[in-house]
Design an enzyme around this catalytic site. Structure first.
Site, PDB file in Angstrom:
ATOM      1  N   GLY A 155       0.783  -1.239   0.000  1.00 51.95           N
ATOM      2  CA  GLY A 155       0.000   0.000   0.000  1.00 51.95           C
ATOM      3  C   GLY A 155       0.815   1.289   0.000  1.00 51.95           C
ATOM      4  O   GLY A 155       0.298   2.345   0.369  1.00 51.95           O
ATOM      5  N   SER A 156       2.072   1.235  -0.459  1.00 49.93           N
ATOM      6  CA  SER A 156       2.859   2.479  -0.459  1.00 49.93           C
ATOM      7  C   SER A 156       2.295   3.482  -1.473  1.00 49.93           C
ATOM      8  O   SER A 156       2.304   4.695  -1.220  1.00 49.93           O
ATOM      9  CB  SER A 156       4.339   2.202  -0.717  1.00 49.93           C
ATOM     10  OG  SER A 156       4.536   1.699  -2.014  1.00 49.93           O
ATOM     11  N   ASN A 157       1.785   2.992  -2.602  1.00 53.80           N
ATOM     12  CA  ASN A 157       1.173   3.920  -3.569  1.00 53.80           C
ATOM     13  C   ASN A 157      -0.137   4.480  -3.029  1.00 53.80           C
ATOM     14  O   ASN A 157      -0.454   5.651  -3.236  1.00 53.80           O
ATOM     15  CB  ASN A 157       0.945   3.223  -4.912  1.00 53.80           C
ATOM     16  CG  ASN A 157       2.228   3.145  -5.717  1.00 53.80           C
ATOM     17  OD1 ASN A 157       2.661   4.131  -6.294  1.00 53.80           O
ATOM     18  ND2 ASN A 157       2.860   1.984  -5.712  1.00 53.80           N
ATOM     19  N   LEU A 177      -7.669  -9.445 -11.424  1.00 59.23           N
ATOM     20  CA  LEU A 177      -8.115  -8.890 -12.702  1.00 59.23           C
ATOM     21  C   LEU A 177      -9.601  -8.568 -12.557  1.00 59.23           C
ATOM     22  O   LEU A 177     -10.380  -9.434 -12.139  1.00 59.23           O
ATOM     23  CB  LEU A 177      -7.882  -9.939 -13.789  1.00 59.23           C
ATOM     24  CG  LEU A 177      -7.972  -9.483 -15.230  1.00 59.23           C
ATOM     25  CD1 LEU A 177      -6.921  -8.417 -15.548  1.00 59.23           C
ATOM     26  CD2 LEU A 177      -7.791 -10.686 -16.163  1.00 59.23           C
ATOM     27  N   ASN A 199      -4.622   2.352 -13.399  1.00 56.97           N
ATOM     28  CA  ASN A 199      -3.715   1.398 -12.756  1.00 56.97           C
ATOM     29  C   ASN A 199      -2.283   1.876 -12.939  1.00 56.97           C
ATOM     30  O   ASN A 199      -1.968   2.552 -13.912  1.00 56.97           O
ATOM     31  CB  ASN A 199      -3.873   0.017 -13.421  1.00 56.97           C
ATOM     32  CG  ASN A 199      -2.981  -1.032 -12.785  1.00 56.97           C
ATOM     33  OD1 ASN A 199      -2.832  -1.097 -11.553  1.00 56.97           O
ATOM     34  ND2 ASN A 199      -2.353  -1.865 -13.604  1.00 56.97           N
ATOM     35  N   HIS A 221       1.659   0.375 -13.217  1.00 55.43           N
ATOM     36  CA  HIS A 221       2.380  -0.873 -13.470  1.00 55.43           C
ATOM     37  C   HIS A 221       3.882  -0.559 -13.529  1.00 55.43           C
ATOM     38  O   HIS A 221       4.285   0.408 -14.194  1.00 55.43           O
ATOM     39  CB  HIS A 221       1.907  -1.492 -14.789  1.00 55.43           C
ATOM     40  CG  HIS A 221       2.534  -2.818 -15.042  1.00 55.43           C
ATOM     41  ND1 HIS A 221       2.123  -3.956 -14.387  1.00 55.43           N
ATOM     42  CD2 HIS A 221       3.573  -3.169 -15.834  1.00 55.43           C
ATOM     43  CE1 HIS A 221       2.888  -4.965 -14.775  1.00 55.43           C
ATOM     44  NE2 HIS A 221       3.766  -4.521 -15.646  1.00 55.43           N
TER      45      HIS A 221
HETATM   46  C1  GRF Z   1       3.677  -1.313  -7.434  1.00 59.29           C
HETATM   47  O1  GRF Z   1       4.965  -1.592  -7.923  1.00 59.29           O
HETATM   48  C2  GRF Z   1       2.707  -1.157  -8.561  1.00 59.29           C
HETATM   49  O2  GRF Z   1       3.281  -0.640  -9.725  1.00 59.29           O
HETATM   50  C3  GRF Z   1       2.251  -2.571  -8.821  1.00 59.29           C
HETATM   51  O3  GRF Z   1       2.193  -3.165  -7.536  1.00 59.29           O
HETATM   52  C4  GRF Z   1       3.105  -2.498  -6.661  1.00 59.29           C
HETATM   53  C5  GRF Z   1       2.327  -2.093  -5.451  1.00 59.29           C
HETATM   54  O4  GRF Z   1       3.154  -1.574  -4.440  1.00 59.29           O
HETATM   55  N1  GRF Z   1       1.013  -2.607  -9.543  1.00 59.29           N
HETATM   56  P1  GRF Z   1       2.477  -0.896  -3.160  1.00 59.29           P
HETATM   57  O5  GRF Z   1       1.508  -1.921  -2.572  1.00 59.29           O
HETATM   58  O6  GRF Z   1       1.778   0.341  -3.615  1.00 59.29           O
HETATM   59  O7  GRF Z   1       3.604  -0.601  -2.211  1.00 59.29           O
END
Ligand code: GRF
Length: 200
Positions: free
Chosen positions: A12-14, A89, A104, A106
């Protein structure tokens, strides 16, 4: 103002980077949805004060779980959905209900290296440039229209872990800004639709 939901399965860092940025545009991060009860993203949501929901896929069809997800979207009046490490998905049930409004991130320069092993595949490739992609979600896996790509030059002698860290830092600098742009765009079209209705 627009309402955002984030779907995540793990760290969940993003999600956190988005949560810390999204208020700036006056938008609301109205909920986090996880498919796993042990996702660290849920801990982050609690610290950040973001409402969270666990929707289990275990032992049922994907569309059954997705009906619950759509119910949560309705409850929070969700306009835009950001996938952030969501390892499922989505079927047309959700994708079509939110056509063009699910994005999304990636960790590769798509169309190279779709799927769950993108950073390692980029690392082991001969490519001198690697990177990240933010795209709109369609019915395929990591296949929808690209919104933005950012690249990094490979550094000789860099380990996989070091590259991974640089890719994640690039994601955190990029994804929140793109999410806010998409929210602003939607908000602009909502306002002009309201204006059209008022002048009719
Ligand atoms: C990220 O590298 C994102 O690009 C991919 O999954 C990872 C998720 O990382 N889809 P986080 O859970 O947000 O730390």
């Amino acid at each position: 103002m627009a309402n955002l939901a984030v779907l995540a399965s793990g760290n969940g860092s993003n999600f956190q980077a988005i949560a810390e940025a999204v208020g700036e545009g006056g938008h609301t991060l109205c909920c986090l949805i996880c498919d796993r009860p042990d996702a660290y993203a849920l801990v982050r949501a609690e610290h950040l004060g973001v409402p969270s929901h666990v929707v289990s896929y275990a032992g049922r069809k994907r569309t059954e779980a997705e009906k619950d997800i759509l119910g949560i979207f309705r409850k929070h009046d969700v306009d835009i959905v950001a996938l952030a490490g969501f390892m499922r998905l989505l079927t047309p049930l959700v994708v079509d209900a939110y056509a063009g409004r699910i994005i999304n991130i990636h960790p590769s320069l798509l169309p190279k290296y779709p799927g769950t092993n993108a950073i390692a595949e980029s690392f082991h490739s001969p490519d001198t440039e690697v990177g990240i992609t933010v795209h709109t979600v369609d019915h395929g896996m990591d296949s929808g229209p690209i919104i933005v790509q950012k690249s990094l030059q490979r550094i000789s002698g860099e380990t996989l872990q070091e590259l991974e860290q640089r890719i994640h830092e690039l994601e955190h600098r990029t994804y929140p800004a793109v999410v806010i742009e998409v929210l602003n765009r939607l908000n602009g079209s909502k306002q002009s639709a309201d204006q059209t209705r008022r002048t009719q």
